[in-house]
Design an enzyme around this catalytic site. Sequence first.
Site, mmCIF file in Angstrom:
data_model
loop_
_atom_site.group_PDB
_atom_site.id
_atom_site.type_symbol
_atom_site.label_atom_id
_atom_site.label_comp_id
_atom_site.label_asym_id
_atom_site.label_seq_id
_atom_site.Cartn_x
_atom_site.Cartn_y
_atom_site.Cartn_z
ATOM 1 N N HIS A 285 -5.587 3.209 -8.442
ATOM 2 C CA HIS A 285 -4.784 3.613 -7.292
ATOM 3 C C HIS A 285 -5.097 2.805 -6.037
ATOM 4 O O HIS A 285 -4.416 2.934 -5.021
ATOM 5 C CB HIS A 285 -5.028 5.114 -7.029
ATOM 6 C CG HIS A 285 -3.991 5.757 -6.176
ATOM 7 N ND1 HIS A 285 -4.267 6.278 -4.920
ATOM 8 C CD2 HIS A 285 -2.671 5.971 -6.387
ATOM 9 C CE1 HIS A 285 -3.165 6.798 -4.410
ATOM 10 N NE2 HIS A 285 -2.177 6.622 -5.270
ATOM 11 N N HIS A 518 3.084 8.221 3.609
ATOM 12 C CA HIS A 518 2.388 7.816 2.391
ATOM 13 C C HIS A 518 0.987 7.339 2.763
ATOM 14 O O HIS A 518 0.145 7.116 1.907
ATOM 15 C CB HIS A 518 3.165 6.715 1.657
ATOM 16 C CG HIS A 518 2.655 6.446 0.274
ATOM 17 N ND1 HIS A 518 1.777 5.422 -0.004
ATOM 18 C CD2 HIS A 518 2.878 7.077 -0.895
ATOM 19 C CE1 HIS A 518 1.487 5.426 -1.297
ATOM 20 N NE2 HIS A 518 2.140 6.416 -1.867
#
Length: 657
Positions: A285, A518
């Site tokens: 990630h 985000h």
Amino acid sequence: MIVCWANLAKIETAFIASPKTLRFTSFPSSSSSIRFTAKTNIRHSSKLPLMSLSQAAYLIPLKPDLKEDDSSPRITLSEGPNTIGRGNVSTTDKRLSRNHITIVTSTSGSASLSVEGANPVVVRSSGERKKVNPRGEVSLANDDVIELIPGHHFFKLVLPEGRAAKKARKEGDDDVEAIRRFCPANEKLPSTFRLLSVNGLPDWANTSCVSINDVVEGDVVAAILSNYMVDVDWLLSACPKLANIPQVMVVHGESDGRQEYIQRKKPANWMLHKPRLPISFGTHHSKAIFLVYPRGVRVVVHTANLIHVDWNNKSQGLWMQDFPWKDDDDDDRDTPKSCGFEDDLVDYLAVLKWPEFTASLPGRGSVKINASFFRKFDYSNATVRLIASVPGYHTGSNMRKWGHMKLRTILQECIFDREFRRSPLVYQFSSLGSLDEKWLAEFGASLSSGITEDRTPLGHGDPLIIWPTVEDVRSSLEGYAAGNAIPSPLKNVEKPFLRKYWAKWKADHSARGRAMPHIKTFTRFNDQKLAWFLLTSSNLSKAAWGALQKNNSQLMIRSYELGVLFLPSPVKTQGCNFSCTDNNRSTMKVKQETKDEVEKRSKLVTMTWQGGKDSPEIISLPIPYQLPPKPYSSEDVPWSWDRGYSKKDVYGQVWPR
């Protein structure tokens, strides 16, 4: 009859962008001027001495995706009534009348619209989409979007600031366009971070913001792109330079099917690598970019996937700093020793285990690009510390190298001002894991670490969780579609013990209230001052941060993550002037601080802080959300992506579609 050419020029200027019909009315012979009444067809003539008329507003043509349409001219609106119609669009549409709408504007910042034609008009304002029928009238606000025909011919209204807004901004009101004033000097850029530019916002809202082409620039000879999602088609169109860099390693977290697609579409100079995931439900990630130049290396840590919506429609953050080669030092200086930043970086890169590749560097020949290669650079001037997570069951000294235990270890070594004793914490992120109160206390203990000068612990900080409401998502720039990137199910979001922590995503000062976050950030604050600040890829989950096991002797982490920690630090007397791309910037390292200079430490503040920001010790960070955060009201509902929502969003859609 005497013609006043200066007045004629004023009228001409007002109608250049919106050609109409001009009618002359003569006055009695005693008059020395001409009266002009709308409508006019005057075009610019170089023979007339143009003078500026009082411009009250303008309309920006938009594409159907609400991006600016650079192929069509802006329409200038002068004070008073302005007629807009068929002559103002580039395509023929018989549904449009010649006099389709009238917009009345004033230099005070007010405007109204009335429909003159036979077809309705749509006005998008504050997330609502309102139809205005013929002979109807509606007030307009700055940044409202007008659809001359519903779903067609889009224009954005840009109004000047009203007197109240100007006065508030002059007085430094926290809620008014603080990002307009966020303009750090070059030497301070590595000490702060930047927001990514957002499409559809006014220019001032993207002050000092960056795009991918501001990052990948110059004579790059090798690159490593680390990310979760990679849209190869968008990436190459948005940043064509990546196709021409001699060697590009893409470290990703995509599925096997997506990897096969990227393999087929990628340029020949690209290599792909998916790091091993030894524990189920983990991901790669981390979001970072490493660019190797003849002069040094650029390290970039950010929060955006390599996809269109992440770099155009959302609130995101990015930090970067350039570092020189160690052997570029003067001959009479010792080779710099490794530092915490270097050790943390190389330790993290070593775990990724990408296939070693060779790059040809001007003046250095062929070099092998592996984790150890990154020890060739001098990071002694690094302005941040790295906080990384790697999957595994970490024990012994390794337990304090990763995840929230790494953050705890660094904070325990730091001295903070007394004003941060028992001050609150903020957790802000875009995906919520399955949490329990025990783990939340464990995580909070790490983030509450630190001492004051008299060795007193800072003590427990009460956390606030900034999370978008359903209404935030519904009225966002993307509508409900923004919820795809806030992927938390009802079972995680609506746990009763979380209710007392919820706080609103409020971002008026950064103009990002409708750009859904985000970005992931964690901080400890006192009003507009920050004890520390973390920009990271980590969401609030055990998978990202790790969970203690076996009587706190083992830390289990599932995913790869990477973040940068901003701390109060000694003020660098020469600033951070090294650049890999600007030959005019100094390559000189920062000199060793004297005792007095070491004692002078930087202070972290938000961009809405009211003190002077020019002082070398003040580091302003563009926190996009309001501090202190505003707790949820009883009507606010936290967003969860597996619930149905029947109230239509700004695009007339419901959820799920």
